[in-house]
Design a protein around this motif. Sequence first.
Motif, PDB file in Angstrom:
ATOM      1  N   ARG A  99       0.831  -1.209   0.000  1.00 48.01           N
ATOM      2  CA  ARG A  99       0.000   0.000   0.000  1.00 48.01           C
ATOM      3  C   ARG A  99       0.860   1.251   0.000  1.00 48.01           C
ATOM      4  O   ARG A  99       0.609   2.193  -0.762  1.00 48.01           O
ATOM      5  N   ALA A 100       1.878   1.289   0.845  1.00 51.48           N
ATOM      6  CA  ALA A 100       2.754   2.459   0.915  1.00 51.48           C
ATOM      7  C   ALA A 100       3.541   2.635  -0.379  1.00 51.48           C
ATOM      8  O   ALA A 100       3.694   3.761  -0.880  1.00 51.48           O
ATOM      9  N   ASP A 101       4.034   1.533  -0.937  1.00 50.53           N
ATOM     10  CA  ASP A 101       4.786   1.621  -2.192  1.00 50.53           C
ATOM     11  C   ASP A 101       3.883   2.049  -3.345  1.00 50.53           C
ATOM     12  O   ASP A 101       4.300   2.824  -4.212  1.00 50.53           O
ATOM     13  N   ASP A 111       9.536   7.079  -9.171  1.00 53.21           N
ATOM     14  CA  ASP A 111      10.113   6.478  -7.971  1.00 53.21           C
ATOM     15  C   ASP A 111      10.518   5.036  -8.281  1.00 53.21           C
ATOM     16  O   ASP A 111       9.704   4.118  -8.225  1.00 53.21           O
ATOM     17  N   GLY A 112      11.777   4.833  -8.602  1.00 52.82           N
ATOM     18  CA  GLY A 112      12.263   3.522  -9.007  1.00 52.82           C
ATOM     19  C   GLY A 112      12.182   2.485  -7.908  1.00 52.82           C
ATOM     20  O   GLY A 112      11.886   1.312  -8.162  1.00 52.82           O
ATOM     21  N   ARG A 113      12.441   2.896  -6.685  1.00 51.26           N
ATOM     22  CA  ARG A 113      12.398   1.945  -5.573  1.00 51.26           C
ATOM     23  C   ARG A 113      10.983   1.425  -5.366  1.00 51.26           C
ATOM     24  O   ARG A 113      10.767   0.219  -5.193  1.00 51.26           O
ATOM     25  N   ALA A 114       9.993   2.342  -5.382  1.00 49.47           N
ATOM     26  CA  ALA A 114       8.602   1.928  -5.232  1.00 49.47           C
ATOM     27  C   ALA A 114       8.185   1.035  -6.395  1.00 49.47           C
ATOM     28  O   ALA A 114       7.463   0.051  -6.213  1.00 49.47           O
ATOM     29  N   LEU A 115       8.646   1.364  -7.607  1.00 50.88           N
ATOM     30  CA  LEU A 115       8.311   0.562  -8.782  1.00 50.88           C
ATOM     31  C   LEU A 115       8.814  -0.863  -8.637  1.00 50.88           C
ATOM     32  O   LEU A 115       8.091  -1.832  -8.942  1.00 50.88           O
ATOM     33  N   ARG A 116      10.041  -1.027  -8.172  1.00 50.32           N
ATOM     34  CA  ARG A 116      10.593  -2.376  -8.013  1.00 50.32           C
ATOM     35  C   ARG A 116       9.792  -3.178  -6.998  1.00 50.32           C
ATOM     36  O   ARG A 116       9.513  -4.369  -7.205  1.00 50.32           O
ATOM     37  N   ARG A 117       9.424  -2.547  -5.907  1.00 47.56           N
ATOM     38  CA  ARG A 117       8.685  -3.264  -4.867  1.00 47.56           C
ATOM     39  C   ARG A 117       7.276  -3.611  -5.329  1.00 47.56           C
ATOM     40  O   ARG A 117       6.784  -4.719  -5.091  1.00 47.56           O
ATOM     41  N   VAL A 118       6.617  -2.667  -5.977  1.00 46.89           N
ATOM     42  CA  VAL A 118       5.279  -2.936  -6.502  1.00 46.89           C
ATOM     43  C   VAL A 118       5.351  -4.040  -7.550  1.00 46.89           C
ATOM     44  O   VAL A 118       4.515  -4.949  -7.579  1.00 46.89           O
ATOM     45  N   VAL A 122       3.195  -7.515  -7.994  1.00 49.45           N
ATOM     46  CA  VAL A 122       2.435  -7.693  -9.234  1.00 49.45           C
ATOM     47  C   VAL A 122       2.906  -8.947  -9.970  1.00 49.45           C
ATOM     48  O   VAL A 122       2.107  -9.691 -10.544  1.00 49.45           O
ATOM     49  N   GLY A 123       4.206  -9.197  -9.931  1.00 44.49           N
ATOM     50  CA  GLY A 123       4.747 -10.391 -10.577  1.00 44.49           C
ATOM     51  C   GLY A 123       4.199 -11.663  -9.960  1.00 44.49           C
ATOM     52  O   GLY A 123       3.922 -12.641 -10.673  1.00 44.49           O
ATOM     53  N   ARG A 124       4.043 -11.686  -8.640  1.00 47.39           N
ATOM     54  CA  ARG A 124       3.467 -12.864  -7.984  1.00 47.39           C
ATOM     55  C   ARG A 124       2.017 -13.050  -8.412  1.00 47.39           C
ATOM     56  O   ARG A 124       1.561 -14.182  -8.610  1.00 47.39           O
ATOM     57  N   ALA A 125       1.300 -11.933  -8.542  1.00 45.47           N
ATOM     58  CA  ALA A 125      -0.087 -12.024  -8.996  1.00 45.47           C
ATOM     59  C   ALA A 125      -0.158 -12.520 -10.431  1.00 45.47           C
ATOM     60  O   ALA A 125      -0.986 -13.377 -10.773  1.00 45.47           O
TER      61      ALA A 125
END
Length: 212
Positions: A99-101, A111-118, A122-125
């Motif tokens: 949620r925060a990312d 925001d590259g860091r948030a993109l990687r975490r999101v 998303v990849g797992r989904a």
Amino acid sequence: MVSSQAVTSAEVKGGHWFVVDGLAMPRAVGGHPGLDFVNTLAGWAEAEPSDYLKTYDHLAVWASVSGLLEADAAAALRRRAASRKAEGDAILKDAKRFRADLRALVLDPADGRALRRVNCVVGRAAARAELVPGPGPAPRWSVGGGLERPLLAVAWAASELLTQEDLSAVGACPGDGCGWVFLDPRGRRRWCSMQWCGNRSKVRAHAERHRA
């Protein structure tokens, strides 16, 4: 025991929240489930924000009332989580981090860091996504049936938000203790709701002018 019909009835409360099966849920104002998920926390800039995702039950019910999960599936997940509390708590923690990312990314797509975490969630989904028969004539997407399903359903919806919506049209409410985000394609919206934050601001400004 949770009834499979429990999350289908909502008791309306005043203001920006309502109750489903005894659990407080925030009203949908974002214009997209991904943004409404971000809005399960209010007061992003506050030292003590208000969090609607208090338990795994809240996460599952929110996914149901947001149309990302069937009511009977949410009830089944809640029953399963009751006997696997540690796993449910870990998924809830992951959901809050996502949620925060997601909020950081919709407000700053660079925001590259948030993109990687999101992208990780998303990849797992995506790895579990499959088309299944829907309630109507068209099929629908499903992201599996484990306890992580509410989070993965949110991530799948967020991928649609991030790739199909103009993120420059996402606004954030400046109201005290708010910070809710919403789609504003016309650039005319300031508040999450004029009825809530907008009116409070007007009343406060009027009182300050009166004192002056």
